[in-house]
Design a protein around this motif. Structure first.
Motif, PDB file in Angstrom:
ATOM      1  N   ASP A  10       0.896  -1.280  -0.100  1.00 37.91           N
ATOM      2  CA  ASP A  10      -0.116  -0.224   0.181  1.00 37.91           C
ATOM      3  C   ASP A  10       0.935   1.281   0.075  1.00 37.91           C
ATOM      4  O   ASP A  10       1.608   1.300   0.734  1.00 37.91           O
ATOM      5  CB  ASP A  10      -0.827  -0.068   1.094  1.00 37.91           C
ATOM      6  CG  ASP A  10      -2.308   0.407   1.048  1.00 37.91           C
ATOM      7  OD1 ASP A  10      -2.595   1.197   0.040  1.00 37.91           O
ATOM      8  OD2 ASP A  10      -2.955   0.542   2.026  1.00 37.91           O
ATOM      9  N   TYR A  42       1.543   5.437  -0.192  1.00 39.73           N
ATOM     10  CA  TYR A  42       0.829   6.648  -0.081  1.00 39.73           C
ATOM     11  C   TYR A  42       1.931   7.711   0.219  1.00 39.73           C
ATOM     12  O   TYR A  42       3.139   7.253   0.463  1.00 39.73           O
ATOM     13  CB  TYR A  42       0.192   7.095   1.598  1.00 39.73           C
ATOM     14  CG  TYR A  42      -0.931   6.083   1.341  1.00 39.73           C
ATOM     15  CD1 TYR A  42      -2.317   6.711   0.861  1.00 39.73           C
ATOM     16  CD2 TYR A  42      -1.053   4.742   1.886  1.00 39.73           C
ATOM     17  CE1 TYR A  42      -3.597   6.175   1.119  1.00 39.73           C
ATOM     18  CE2 TYR A  42      -2.309   4.103   1.903  1.00 39.73           C
ATOM     19  CZ  TYR A  42      -3.502   4.439   1.660  1.00 39.73           C
ATOM     20  OH  TYR A  42      -4.530   4.103   1.773  1.00 39.73           O
ATOM     21  N   ARG A  43       1.964   8.692  -0.695  1.00 43.93           N
ATOM     22  CA  ARG A  43       3.007   9.695  -0.526  1.00 43.93           C
ATOM     23  C   ARG A  43       2.877  10.369   1.004  1.00 43.93           C
ATOM     24  O   ARG A  43       3.979  10.449   1.598  1.00 43.93           O
ATOM     25  CB  ARG A  43       2.761  10.918  -1.531  1.00 43.93           C
ATOM     26  CG  ARG A  43       3.140  10.667  -2.902  1.00 43.93           C
ATOM     27  CD  ARG A  43       3.048  12.014  -3.596  1.00 43.93           C
ATOM     28  NE  ARG A  43       2.137  11.366  -4.833  1.00 43.93           N
ATOM     29  CZ  ARG A  43       1.278  12.423  -5.545  1.00 43.93           C
ATOM     30  NH1 ARG A  43       1.574  13.447  -5.086  1.00 43.93           N
ATOM     31  NH2 ARG A  43       0.297  12.102  -6.170  1.00 43.93           N
ATOM     32  N   ARG A  77       0.152   9.736   4.094  1.00 44.43           N
ATOM     33  CA  ARG A  77      -1.128   9.190   4.508  1.00 44.43           C
ATOM     34  C   ARG A  77      -1.955  10.359   5.294  1.00 44.43           C
ATOM     35  O   ARG A  77      -1.565  11.197   6.059  1.00 44.43           O
ATOM     36  CB  ARG A  77      -0.993   8.342   5.506  1.00 44.43           C
ATOM     37  CG  ARG A  77      -2.308   7.510   6.190  1.00 44.43           C
ATOM     38  CD  ARG A  77      -1.904   6.401   6.706  1.00 44.43           C
ATOM     39  NE  ARG A  77      -1.825   5.061   5.985  1.00 44.43           N
ATOM     40  CZ  ARG A  77      -2.297   4.147   5.727  1.00 44.43           C
ATOM     41  NH1 ARG A  77      -3.666   4.211   6.296  1.00 44.43           N
ATOM     42  NH2 ARG A  77      -2.305   3.145   4.910  1.00 44.43           N
ATOM     43  N   ARG A  78      -3.234  10.855   4.790  1.00 49.01           N
ATOM     44  CA  ARG A  78      -4.262  11.531   5.102  1.00 49.01           C
ATOM     45  C   ARG A  78      -4.997  11.195   6.173  1.00 49.01           C
ATOM     46  O   ARG A  78      -5.469  10.157   6.015  1.00 49.01           O
ATOM     47  CB  ARG A  78      -4.945  12.184   3.791  1.00 49.01           C
ATOM     48  CG  ARG A  78      -4.070  12.628   2.881  1.00 49.01           C
ATOM     49  CD  ARG A  78      -4.958  13.239   1.714  1.00 49.01           C
ATOM     50  NE  ARG A  78      -4.121  13.762   0.705  1.00 49.01           N
ATOM     51  CZ  ARG A  78      -4.556  14.056  -0.656  1.00 49.01           C
ATOM     52  NH1 ARG A  78      -5.771  13.612  -0.976  1.00 49.01           N
ATOM     53  NH2 ARG A  78      -3.819  14.508  -1.504  1.00 49.01           N
ATOM     54  N   SER A 122     -11.818   7.509   2.848  1.00 48.24           N
ATOM     55  CA  SER A 122     -10.761   8.071   1.971  1.00 48.24           C
ATOM     56  C   SER A 122     -10.942   8.024   0.563  1.00 48.24           C
ATOM     57  O   SER A 122     -10.474   8.704  -0.168  1.00 48.24           O
ATOM     58  CB  SER A 122      -9.487   7.283   2.411  1.00 48.24           C
ATOM     59  OG  SER A 122      -9.700   6.035   1.798  1.00 48.24           O
ATOM     60  N   ARG A 174     -12.882  11.739  -2.123  1.00 51.31           N
ATOM     61  CA  ARG A 174     -11.943  12.869  -1.954  1.00 51.31           C
ATOM     62  C   ARG A 174     -12.954  14.094  -2.441  1.00 51.31           C
ATOM     63  O   ARG A 174     -12.460  15.257  -2.296  1.00 51.31           O
ATOM     64  CB  ARG A 174     -11.097  12.794  -2.843  1.00 51.31           C
ATOM     65  CG  ARG A 174     -10.152  11.347  -2.199  1.00 51.31           C
ATOM     66  CD  ARG A 174      -8.912  11.210  -3.321  1.00 51.31           C
ATOM     67  NE  ARG A 174      -8.007  12.467  -3.148  1.00 51.31           N
ATOM     68  CZ  ARG A 174      -6.748  11.906  -3.059  1.00 51.31           C
ATOM     69  NH1 ARG A 174      -6.341  11.034  -2.876  1.00 51.31           N
ATOM     70  NH2 ARG A 174      -5.829  13.226  -2.774  1.00 51.31           N
TER      71      ARG A 174
END
Length: 103
Positions: free
Chosen positions: A23, A25-26, A28-29, A78, A81
């Motif tokens: 997984d 992610y640049r 994680r939000r 998530s 968006r």
């Protein structure tokens, strides 16, 4: 479901499925949390579904809802968006509620 999709791609493409899940992610939000006031639905649309219906609609769309207070506390998944503010939640509820009422 992800494992099944990977297996089908391997079967059809002649490959193999690697073990594990990656997984990436640049950054994680954190999940966005919004407050939804039922009075806001009434003000924007001129009508409002019963509270229980609004909660069910949001949950069916993948939102986590805490309805223990006066206002609904909504956690945006998530993959949504496009949901940034209270009126986005109003739009989602009214879209489904209007469809249900018309059928």
């Amino acid at each position: 479901m992800l494992a099944r999709a990977a297996q089908l791609m391997a079967d059809l493409g002649g490959g193999t499925v690697a073990r594990g899940v990656l997984d990436a992610y640049r950054i994680r939000r954190p999940h966005r949390r919004l407050t939804l006031r039922l009075a806001r639905i009434e003000r924007v649309v001129g009508a409002c579904p019963p509270r229980a219906d609004a909660v069910r609609i949001l949950q069916a769309l993948g939102f986590a809802v805490d309805d223990s207070g006066d206002d609904l506390q909504v956690v945006v998944p998530s993959f949504r968006r496009d949901v940034h503010q209270e009126d986005d939640l109003v739009e989602e509820i009214v879209r489904i509620w209007g469809y249900i009422r018309s059928h």
